[in-house]
Write an enzyme that holds these catalytic residues in place. Structure first.
Site, PDB file in Angstrom:
ATOM      1  N   HIS A 120       0.592  -1.450  -0.292  1.00 28.70           N
ATOM      2  CA  HIS A 120      -0.005  -0.136  -0.052  1.00 28.70           C
ATOM      3  C   HIS A 120       1.185   1.135   0.157  1.00 28.70           C
ATOM      4  O   HIS A 120       0.459   2.330  -0.346  1.00 28.70           O
ATOM      5  CB  HIS A 120      -1.053   0.324   1.371  1.00 28.70           C
ATOM      6  CG  HIS A 120      -2.131   0.379   0.790  1.00 28.70           C
ATOM      7  ND1 HIS A 120      -2.827   0.392  -0.265  1.00 28.70           N
ATOM      8  CD2 HIS A 120      -3.371   1.198   1.747  1.00 28.70           C
ATOM      9  CE1 HIS A 120      -4.368   1.030   0.163  1.00 28.70           C
ATOM     10  NE2 HIS A 120      -4.378   0.968   1.001  1.00 28.70           N
ATOM     11  N   ASN A 162      -8.991   3.886  -0.886  1.00 27.82           N
ATOM     12  CA  ASN A 162      -9.932   4.803   0.103  1.00 27.82           C
ATOM     13  C   ASN A 162      -9.063   6.248  -0.484  1.00 27.82           C
ATOM     14  O   ASN A 162      -9.354   6.990  -0.015  1.00 27.82           O
ATOM     15  CB  ASN A 162      -9.592   4.153   1.039  1.00 27.82           C
ATOM     16  CG  ASN A 162     -10.916   3.221   2.025  1.00 27.82           C
ATOM     17  OD1 ASN A 162     -11.980   3.151   1.243  1.00 27.82           O
ATOM     18  ND2 ASN A 162     -10.319   2.433   2.713  1.00 27.82           N
TER      19      ASN A 162
END
Length: 200
Positions: free
Chosen positions: A22, A126
């Protein structure tokens, strides 16, 4: 000279997240800083670490052009609040969405793949979702680094928050360097030329 571009590499803050899938976007910012001989510094009141620098065409194998002043940035918020920092810095620096480059992980691309695009949805990411919400548009440039989908029934959230295994780190390092090349190409040569060169 006022900056002409803002480049943010998405990731979560703190050593716990270093080396995770990520955080590959933040790794690209680190590589761009290394090339420029710069270091990120906390930006007071903006929940970000950033540096203003200049990028040129020196390493792209193309004719020399005027260097572009850019802000390289990493958010000090968690991924799902990335838009807070991006909107603050973009507003302060006078950067419009069409001169914002967001570098991020992409589970729908295989590891090692790179894809450049402008606009589009957030695909469940997100960080992108937060940036779109705070800028009220998705019309910015994305540099998407493939991290692949998890095997079996593993939760995608656990997959992207896991550290890249040692045997895959060299490949990831090559991908990060290529993504840094792509960012430089977008800024110096334009998105279309960069897409022709780097989309895989």
């Amino acid at each position: 000279m006022s900056p002409s571009w803002l480049v943010i590499g998405l990731g979560n803050p703190g050593p716990r997240y270093d080396g995770t899938r990520h955080n590959v976007g933040a790794d690209v910012i680190a590589e761009l800083c290394r090339r420029a001989g710069e270091k990120l510094s906390p930006a007071r009141g903006q929940r970000a670490e950033l540096v203003r620098t200049r990028l040129s065409s020196a390493g792209l194998g193309v004719p020399a052009v005027d260097a572009q002043t850019v802000i390289l940035m990493r958010s000090r918020t968690y991924m799902n609040e990335s838009g807070i920092a991006v909107s603050k810095v973009a507003s302060f620096a006078g950067i419009t969405p069409d001169h914002l480059i967001v570098v991020h992980d992409e589970i729908d691309l295989d590891p090692g793949r790179l894809r450049l695009k402008k606009g589009g949805g957030d695909n469940g990411h997100n960080g992108l979702k937060s940036i779109r919400a705070h800028l009220r548009t998705g019309d910015f440039i994305r540099v998407r680094l493939g991290v692949g989908r998890p095997p079996g029934h593993q939760d995608p959230a656990d997959w992207v928050l896991a550290r890249v295994p040692a045997r895959q780190r060299a490949e990831m390092g090559v991908q990060v360097a290529l993504a840094a090349d792509a960012v430089e190409s977008i800024i110096i040569q334009g998105l279309a030329a960069a897409q022709n060169r780097f989309n895989s």
